[in-house]
Design a protein around this motif. Sequence first.
Motif, mmCIF file in Angstrom:
data_model
loop_
_atom_site.group_PDB
_atom_site.id
_atom_site.type_symbol
_atom_site.label_atom_id
_atom_site.label_comp_id
_atom_site.label_asym_id
_atom_site.label_seq_id
_atom_site.Cartn_x
_atom_site.Cartn_y
_atom_site.Cartn_z
ATOM 1 N N GLY A 191 0.816 -1.207 0.000
ATOM 2 C CA GLY A 191 0.000 0.000 0.000
ATOM 3 C C GLY A 191 0.849 1.256 0.000
ATOM 4 N N GLY A 192 0.193 2.388 -0.158
ATOM 5 C CA GLY A 192 0.915 3.652 -0.152
ATOM 6 C C GLY A 192 0.095 4.768 -0.741
ATOM 7 N N LEU A 193 0.781 5.863 -1.033
ATOM 8 C CA LEU A 193 0.162 7.047 -1.618
ATOM 9 C C LEU A 193 0.508 7.094 -3.098
ATOM 10 N N VAL A 194 -0.504 7.271 -3.922
ATOM 11 C CA VAL A 194 -0.296 7.320 -5.366
ATOM 12 C C VAL A 194 -1.231 8.362 -5.970
ATOM 13 N N GLN A 195 -0.820 8.950 -7.073
ATOM 14 C CA GLN A 195 -1.686 9.919 -7.759
ATOM 15 C C GLN A 195 -2.749 9.187 -8.576
ATOM 16 N N ALA A 196 -3.841 9.880 -8.806
ATOM 17 C CA ALA A 196 -4.895 9.326 -9.646
ATOM 18 C C ALA A 196 -4.320 8.934 -11.008
ATOM 19 N N GLY A 197 -4.741 7.766 -11.465
ATOM 20 C CA GLY A 197 -4.223 7.231 -12.714
ATOM 21 C C GLY A 197 -3.037 6.297 -12.536
ATOM 22 N N GLN B 246 -3.968 -7.658 8.565
ATOM 23 C CA GLN B 246 -4.128 -6.451 9.374
ATOM 24 C C GLN B 246 -4.514 -5.239 8.521
ATOM 25 N N GLY B 247 -4.386 -5.374 7.220
ATOM 26 C CA GLY B 247 -4.748 -4.283 6.309
ATOM 27 C C GLY B 247 -3.562 -3.438 5.899
ATOM 28 N N THR B 248 -3.679 -2.860 4.717
ATOM 29 C CA THR B 248 -2.674 -1.936 4.218
ATOM 30 C C THR B 248 -3.393 -0.732 3.613
ATOM 31 N N GLN B 249 -2.919 0.454 3.925
ATOM 32 C CA GLN B 249 -3.583 1.683 3.502
ATOM 33 C C GLN B 249 -3.216 2.018 2.065
ATOM 34 N N VAL B 250 -4.236 2.303 1.283
ATOM 35 C CA VAL B 250 -4.054 2.808 -0.075
ATOM 36 C C VAL B 250 -4.715 4.184 -0.140
ATOM 37 N N THR B 251 -3.937 5.177 -0.522
ATOM 38 C CA THR B 251 -4.446 6.534 -0.644
ATOM 39 C C THR B 251 -4.168 7.034 -2.046
ATOM 40 N N VAL B 252 -5.225 7.469 -2.725
ATOM 41 C CA VAL B 252 -5.094 7.967 -4.087
ATOM 42 C C VAL B 252 -5.430 9.453 -4.079
ATOM 43 N N SER B 253 -4.473 10.261 -4.474
ATOM 44 C CA SER B 253 -4.676 11.702 -4.487
ATOM 45 C C SER B 253 -5.164 12.160 -5.864
ATOM 46 N N SER B 254 -5.952 13.215 -5.850
ATOM 47 C CA SER B 254 -6.507 13.721 -7.125
ATOM 48 C C SER B 254 -5.587 14.739 -7.770
ATOM 49 N N GLN C 299 -3.147 -6.437 -8.347
ATOM 50 C CA GLN C 299 -2.609 -5.378 -9.193
ATOM 51 C C GLN C 299 -3.698 -4.361 -9.424
ATOM 52 N N MET C 300 -3.425 -3.116 -9.059
ATOM 53 C CA MET C 300 -4.426 -2.057 -9.156
ATOM 54 C C MET C 300 -3.920 -0.986 -10.118
ATOM 55 N N ASP C 301 -4.613 -0.816 -11.208
ATOM 56 C CA ASP C 301 -4.260 0.174 -12.223
ATOM 57 C C ASP C 301 -5.356 1.216 -12.346
ATOM 58 N N SER C 302 -5.016 2.336 -12.974
ATOM 59 C CA SER C 302 -5.984 3.413 -13.194
ATOM 60 C C SER C 302 -6.710 3.779 -11.909
ATOM 61 N N LEU C 303 -5.944 3.961 -10.866
ATOM 62 C CA LEU C 303 -6.530 4.245 -9.560
ATOM 63 C C LEU C 303 -7.202 5.610 -9.538
ATOM 64 N N THR C 304 -8.272 5.690 -8.772
ATOM 65 C CA THR C 304 -8.999 6.944 -8.579
ATOM 66 C C THR C 304 -9.099 7.226 -7.083
ATOM 67 N N PRO C 305 -9.421 8.462 -6.705
ATOM 68 C CA PRO C 305 -9.573 8.762 -5.272
ATOM 69 C C PRO C 305 -10.624 7.871 -4.589
ATOM 70 N N ASP C 306 -11.604 7.386 -5.342
ATOM 71 C CA ASP C 306 -12.610 6.499 -4.755
ATOM 72 C C ASP C 306 -12.035 5.157 -4.322
ATOM 73 N N ASP C 307 -10.843 4.847 -4.758
ATOM 74 C CA ASP C 307 -10.198 3.589 -4.352
ATOM 75 C C ASP C 307 -9.475 3.721 -3.013
ATOM 76 N N THR C 308 -9.438 4.909 -2.472
ATOM 77 C CA THR C 308 -8.776 5.130 -1.188
ATOM 78 C C THR C 308 -9.478 4.352 -0.089
ATOM 79 N N ALA C 309 -8.716 3.523 0.614
ATOM 80 C CA ALA C 309 -9.276 2.662 1.659
ATOM 81 C C ALA C 309 -8.156 1.860 2.295
ATOM 82 N N VAL C 310 -8.499 1.183 3.374
ATOM 83 C CA VAL C 310 -7.622 0.143 3.900
ATOM 84 C C VAL C 310 -8.011 -1.159 3.194
ATOM 85 N N TYR C 311 -7.029 -1.819 2.639
ATOM 86 C CA TYR C 311 -7.254 -3.053 1.892
ATOM 87 C C TYR C 311 -6.847 -4.250 2.741
ATOM 88 N N TYR C 312 -7.770 -5.217 2.811
ATOM 89 C CA TYR C 312 -7.566 -6.405 3.631
ATOM 90 C C TYR C 312 -7.531 -7.650 2.763
#
Length: 125
Positions: free
Chosen positions: A9-15, A117-125, A79-92
């Motif tokens: 997990g981590g911080l990634v820009q939209a797209g 325990q989950g991993t945080q995914v944050t997608v910035s716009s 594998q998560m591609d074309s990420l959007t801010p709506d994908d922001t969540a803790v992934y289990y």
Amino acid sequence: QVQLVESGGGLVQAGGSLRLSCVASGRTFSRNAMGWFRQAPGKEREFVAAISRSTYYADSVKGRFTISRDNAKNTVYLQMDSLTPDDTAVYYCAADKSLNTAVTGRFDPKSYDYWGQGTQVTVSS
């Protein structure tokens, strides 16, 4: 003792893209269903993807996310591609100890017995 440990997990820009990993220990799950769920703040945990003999996806991620597994490593990936801010969540990551769960159970968190325990995914716009 069974453990599921997520990473990636981590911080990634939209797209952008991220690849989550879930390593299982304590037993093998090569024949069992494994799934990914996510939970955003203030929302219920929701199904993302699952893999058993087939793969299953939520409509919201179909065509953008891909679930896979490496049985030799007892690991499942998302594998998560074309990420959007709506994908922001803790992934289990989750694993089903039963081999007899109905297909409909793939989408239900109650069907899974082990959770990471989950991993945080944050997608910035």
